[in-house]
Design a protein around this motif. Structure first.
Motif, mmCIF file in Angstrom:
data_model
loop_
_atom_site.group_PDB
_atom_site.id
_atom_site.type_symbol
_atom_site.label_atom_id
_atom_site.label_comp_id
_atom_site.label_asym_id
_atom_site.label_seq_id
_atom_site.Cartn_x
_atom_site.Cartn_y
_atom_site.Cartn_z
ATOM 1 N N LEU A 8 1.177 -1.195 -0.779
ATOM 2 C CA LEU A 8 -0.109 0.328 -0.124
ATOM 3 C C LEU A 8 0.734 1.659 0.069
ATOM 4 C CD1 LEU A 8 -2.917 -1.106 2.569
ATOM 5 C CD2 LEU A 8 -3.187 -0.846 0.630
ATOM 6 N N PHE A 9 1.982 1.307 1.114
ATOM 7 C CA PHE A 9 3.168 2.790 0.832
ATOM 8 C C PHE A 9 3.715 2.671 -0.176
ATOM 9 C CE2 PHE A 9 7.302 3.646 0.841
ATOM 10 C CZ PHE A 9 7.258 5.232 1.438
ATOM 11 N N ILE A 10 3.822 1.862 -1.317
ATOM 12 C CA ILE A 10 4.154 1.354 -2.475
ATOM 13 C C ILE A 10 3.705 2.207 -3.449
ATOM 14 C CG2 ILE A 10 5.477 0.606 -4.736
ATOM 15 C CD1 ILE A 10 6.745 -1.514 -2.745
ATOM 16 N N VAL A 11 2.788 1.720 -3.030
ATOM 17 C CA VAL A 11 0.956 2.601 -4.379
ATOM 18 C C VAL A 11 0.773 3.960 -3.721
ATOM 19 C CG1 VAL A 11 -1.029 2.211 -4.902
ATOM 20 C CG2 VAL A 11 0.036 0.345 -4.565
ATOM 21 N N VAL A 12 1.349 4.560 -2.756
ATOM 22 C CA VAL A 12 0.904 5.748 -2.157
ATOM 23 C C VAL A 12 2.528 6.953 -2.746
ATOM 24 C CG1 VAL A 12 0.787 7.566 -0.492
ATOM 25 C CG2 VAL A 12 -1.004 5.282 -0.493
ATOM 26 N N ALA A 13 3.030 5.930 -2.724
ATOM 27 C CA ALA A 13 4.491 6.745 -3.002
ATOM 28 C C ALA A 13 4.389 6.349 -4.653
ATOM 29 C CB ALA A 13 6.124 6.065 -2.684
ATOM 30 N N LEU A 14 4.291 6.130 -5.562
ATOM 31 C CA LEU A 14 3.659 6.152 -6.891
ATOM 32 C C LEU A 14 2.810 6.866 -6.648
ATOM 33 C CD1 LEU A 14 4.858 2.385 -8.155
ATOM 34 C CD2 LEU A 14 6.316 4.226 -7.922
ATOM 35 N N ALA A 15 1.665 7.260 -6.458
ATOM 36 C CA ALA A 15 0.392 8.315 -6.351
ATOM 37 C C ALA A 15 1.509 9.804 -6.321
ATOM 38 C CB ALA A 15 -0.490 7.794 -5.792
ATOM 39 N N VAL A 85 5.382 11.084 3.122
ATOM 40 C CA VAL A 85 4.695 10.932 1.435
ATOM 41 C C VAL A 85 3.341 11.208 1.547
ATOM 42 C CG1 VAL A 85 4.244 9.743 -0.160
ATOM 43 C CG2 VAL A 85 6.234 8.977 1.044
ATOM 44 N N LEU A 86 2.515 11.010 2.375
ATOM 45 C CA LEU A 86 1.519 11.476 2.567
ATOM 46 C C LEU A 86 1.178 13.357 2.554
ATOM 47 C CD1 LEU A 86 -1.078 9.180 4.183
ATOM 48 C CD2 LEU A 86 -1.315 9.435 1.721
ATOM 49 N N GLY A 87 2.121 13.540 3.253
ATOM 50 C CA GLY A 87 2.248 14.901 3.555
ATOM 51 C C GLY A 87 2.037 15.795 3.029
ATOM 52 N N LYS A 192 13.660 11.021 -5.883
ATOM 53 C CA LYS A 192 12.985 11.081 -4.636
ATOM 54 C C LYS A 192 12.089 10.609 -3.997
ATOM 55 C CE LYS A 192 14.490 15.662 -5.465
ATOM 56 N NZ LYS A 192 14.199 17.385 -6.465
ATOM 57 N N THR A 193 11.582 9.871 -4.835
ATOM 58 C CA THR A 193 10.262 8.832 -4.684
ATOM 59 C C THR A 193 11.331 6.926 -4.350
ATOM 60 O OG1 THR A 193 8.485 9.944 -5.902
ATOM 61 C CG2 THR A 193 8.262 7.990 -5.603
ATOM 62 N N MET A 194 12.486 7.177 -5.558
ATOM 63 C CA MET A 194 12.747 6.454 -5.575
ATOM 64 C C MET A 194 13.831 6.778 -3.662
ATOM 65 S SD MET A 194 15.316 5.993 -8.711
ATOM 66 C CE MET A 194 14.732 7.137 -10.113
ATOM 67 N N GLY A 195 14.488 7.051 -3.171
ATOM 68 C CA GLY A 195 14.638 7.245 -2.098
ATOM 69 C C GLY A 195 13.983 7.283 -1.111
ATOM 70 N N VAL A 196 12.828 7.351 -0.822
ATOM 71 C CA VAL A 196 11.459 6.851 0.061
ATOM 72 C C VAL A 196 10.998 5.319 0.044
ATOM 73 C CG1 VAL A 196 11.374 9.470 0.879
ATOM 74 C CG2 VAL A 196 9.898 8.426 -1.103
ATOM 75 N N ILE A 197 11.113 5.090 -1.011
ATOM 76 C CA ILE A 197 10.254 3.385 -1.357
ATOM 77 C C ILE A 197 11.314 2.715 -0.824
ATOM 78 C CG2 ILE A 197 10.183 1.889 -3.012
ATOM 79 C CD1 ILE A 197 8.457 3.554 -4.213
ATOM 80 N N THR A 198 12.618 2.930 -1.014
ATOM 81 C CA THR A 198 14.331 2.342 -1.130
ATOM 82 C C THR A 198 13.959 1.915 0.706
ATOM 83 O OG1 THR A 198 14.627 2.416 -3.016
ATOM 84 C CG2 THR A 198 16.452 1.273 -1.399
ATOM 85 N N LEU A 199 14.093 3.168 1.810
ATOM 86 C CA LEU A 199 14.205 3.632 2.101
ATOM 87 C C LEU A 199 13.293 2.754 3.109
ATOM 88 C CD1 LEU A 199 15.167 4.706 4.933
ATOM 89 C CD2 LEU A 199 13.464 7.024 4.928
ATOM 90 N N ALA A 200 12.097 2.700 2.492
ATOM 91 C CA ALA A 200 11.038 1.721 3.598
ATOM 92 C C ALA A 200 10.914 0.066 3.235
ATOM 93 C CB ALA A 200 9.432 1.504 2.844
ATOM 94 N N CYS A 220 9.646 4.306 -10.796
ATOM 95 C CA CYS A 220 9.152 5.798 -10.172
ATOM 96 C C CYS A 220 9.415 6.801 -11.013
ATOM 97 C CB CYS A 220 10.349 6.151 -9.336
ATOM 98 S SG CYS A 220 10.008 5.857 -7.731
ATOM 99 N N ALA A 221 10.394 6.116 -12.746
ATOM 100 C CA ALA A 221 10.452 7.137 -13.576
ATOM 101 C C ALA A 221 9.035 6.903 -14.112
ATOM 102 C CB ALA A 221 11.290 6.672 -14.805
ATOM 103 N N LEU A 222 8.332 5.224 -14.808
ATOM 104 C CA LEU A 222 7.045 5.574 -14.676
ATOM 105 C C LEU A 222 6.341 6.473 -14.356
ATOM 106 C CD1 LEU A 222 5.832 4.401 -17.565
ATOM 107 C CD2 LEU A 222 4.823 2.732 -16.556
ATOM 108 N N SER A 223 6.289 6.185 -13.195
ATOM 109 C CA SER A 223 5.072 7.636 -12.285
ATOM 110 C C SER A 223 5.131 8.647 -12.796
ATOM 111 C CB SER A 223 4.827 6.715 -10.966
ATOM 112 O OG SER A 223 4.575 5.856 -10.576
ATOM 113 N N LEU A 224 6.510 8.856 -12.467
ATOM 114 C CA LEU A 224 6.682 10.161 -13.501
ATOM 115 C C LEU A 224 6.153 11.094 -14.027
ATOM 116 C CD1 LEU A 224 8.183 12.748 -11.372
ATOM 117 C CD2 LEU A 224 9.749 12.768 -12.615
ATOM 118 N N SER A 225 6.636 10.094 -15.551
ATOM 119 C CA SER A 225 6.719 10.660 -16.621
ATOM 120 C C SER A 225 4.877 11.007 -17.130
ATOM 121 C CB SER A 225 6.914 9.250 -17.467
ATOM 122 O OG SER A 225 8.094 9.585 -17.542
ATOM 123 N N LEU A 226 3.593 9.104 -16.313
ATOM 124 C CA LEU A 226 2.733 9.697 -16.577
ATOM 125 C C LEU A 226 2.256 10.901 -15.483
ATOM 126 C CD1 LEU A 226 1.918 5.873 -16.054
ATOM 127 C CD2 LEU A 226 2.198 7.235 -18.745
ATOM 128 N N GLY A 227 2.566 11.411 -14.868
ATOM 129 C CA GLY A 227 2.227 12.325 -13.989
ATOM 130 C C GLY A 227 2.433 13.303 -15.157
#
Length: 328
Positions: A8-15, A85-87, A192-200, A220-227
């Protein structure tokens, strides 16, 4: 239960990464769209592709982000990172709604620090000071000064050029500069998102050391590109039209300078704000016309958002931790 929480965290982080893309897409393409060098959707597609490429070049910034806090192991640590990440995502959505080009990078750092403090976890203040706060102040100044000097150099070099022909070439140059800027955005923001997912992953015992897995880089690259392709038109209007009236030459100058600053920061693993750098470069370029050419009241509003982002995202991160701690 912990594995489900991690998923669930990874999903939120990618969001969050996705919101980062549409929030910061304007950084790379605002001037290109406002001068009609490219149509909006074409510019967004270019930015999305170059974001994807840039995200695969380095993980230096991800290592820095992952070293800002030292969360506890297991579910408790995962709760801290999730709250951060939610903040950050909440602050991104607020500033996107009002069209304020704030920093997603500093929102994430603020969320990490706020959640860690709320949880009683340790914060590496030296890393925050040396690799976040100092670059936060220095990078916009560098962008402002270099933008001013680079634009002066262009004006001098092309002082005898045919205006129509020069405009034609700078229009193409602006497209190249937009691609370079998007590459720098991928170098910075996806990491930056790679960093928090790896930390988790490290916190929950799925990794034995802080090394970013390839699947995290790609996701992370794909999520950023889609966004990015989804676009951030509210912020495009602010950067492309409201700071000052941009033409092909000034747009090329600002994007080139911003790209150079981002590449330098990424090389040293410094998570600077693409928003800060782009806006300050625009202001530096605009100031070559005259101080009155830049709408400093708009720039002042952006400056306030810069200052407020870290503590605001930290507060939301702390509140998110409070809620998650009770729920989990």
């Amino acid at each position: 239960m912990e594995t489900l929480g991690l998923v669930l965290f990874i999903v939120v982080a990618l969001a969050f990464d996705y919101t980062n893309g549409f929030h910061d897409a304007a950084n790379a393409i605002a001037t290109t769209v406002s001068t009609r060098a490219l149509r909006p959707r074409t510019a967004l597609a270019l930015a999305a592709v170059m974001n994807l490429v840039g995200a695969h070049i380095s993980t230096a910034v991800a290592n820095t982000v992952g070293g800002v806090i030292d969360p506890p192991d297991g579910t408790a640590g995962l709760t801290v990172v999730a709250a951060a990440v939610l903040g950050a995502m909440s602050w991104n959505l607020v500033t996107w709604w009002f069209g304020i080009p704030s920093s997603s990078s500093h929102a994430l750092i603020g969320g990490l620090v706020g959640a860690a403090l709320a949880a009683g976890a340790s914060v590496h203040w030296h890393a925050v000071r040396e690799k976040v706060l100092v670059p936060m102040v220095v990078s916009p100044v560098v962008g402002l000064v270099l933008g001013f000097l680079f634009m002066l150099a262009i004006m001098w070099a092309f002082r005898r050029a045919n205006p129509h022909r020069a405009k034609h070439w700078f229009r193409y140059g602006q497209i190249v500069a937009a691609g370079a800027m998007s590459l720098g955005h991928g170098l910075q923001d996806a990491q930056k998102t790679m960093g928090v997912i790896t930390l988790a992953l490290l916190t929950t015992g799925h990794l034995s050391s802080f090394e970013v897995p390839f699947w995290v880089v790609f996701a992370c690259a794909l999520s950023l590109s889609l966004g990015t392709y989804a676009g951030g038109y509210r912020i495009i209007r602010t950067l492309g039209r409201k700071v000052f009236k941009v033409d092909n030459t000034s747009g090329f100058a600002a994007q080139t300078v911003a790209s150079a600053v981002l590449y330098g920061a990424s090389h040293w693993g410094l998570p600077v704000s693409t928003t800060h750098v782009t806006t300050s470069s625009l202001m530096g370029v605009g100031a070559t016309r005259s101080l009155s050419a830049v709408r400093w009241n708009i720039a002042g509003g952006i400056l306030v958002a810069w200052v407020v982002t870290l503590p605001a995202a930290g507060l939301v991160g702390a509140l998110a931790y409070g809620v998650l701690h009770v729920v989990v």
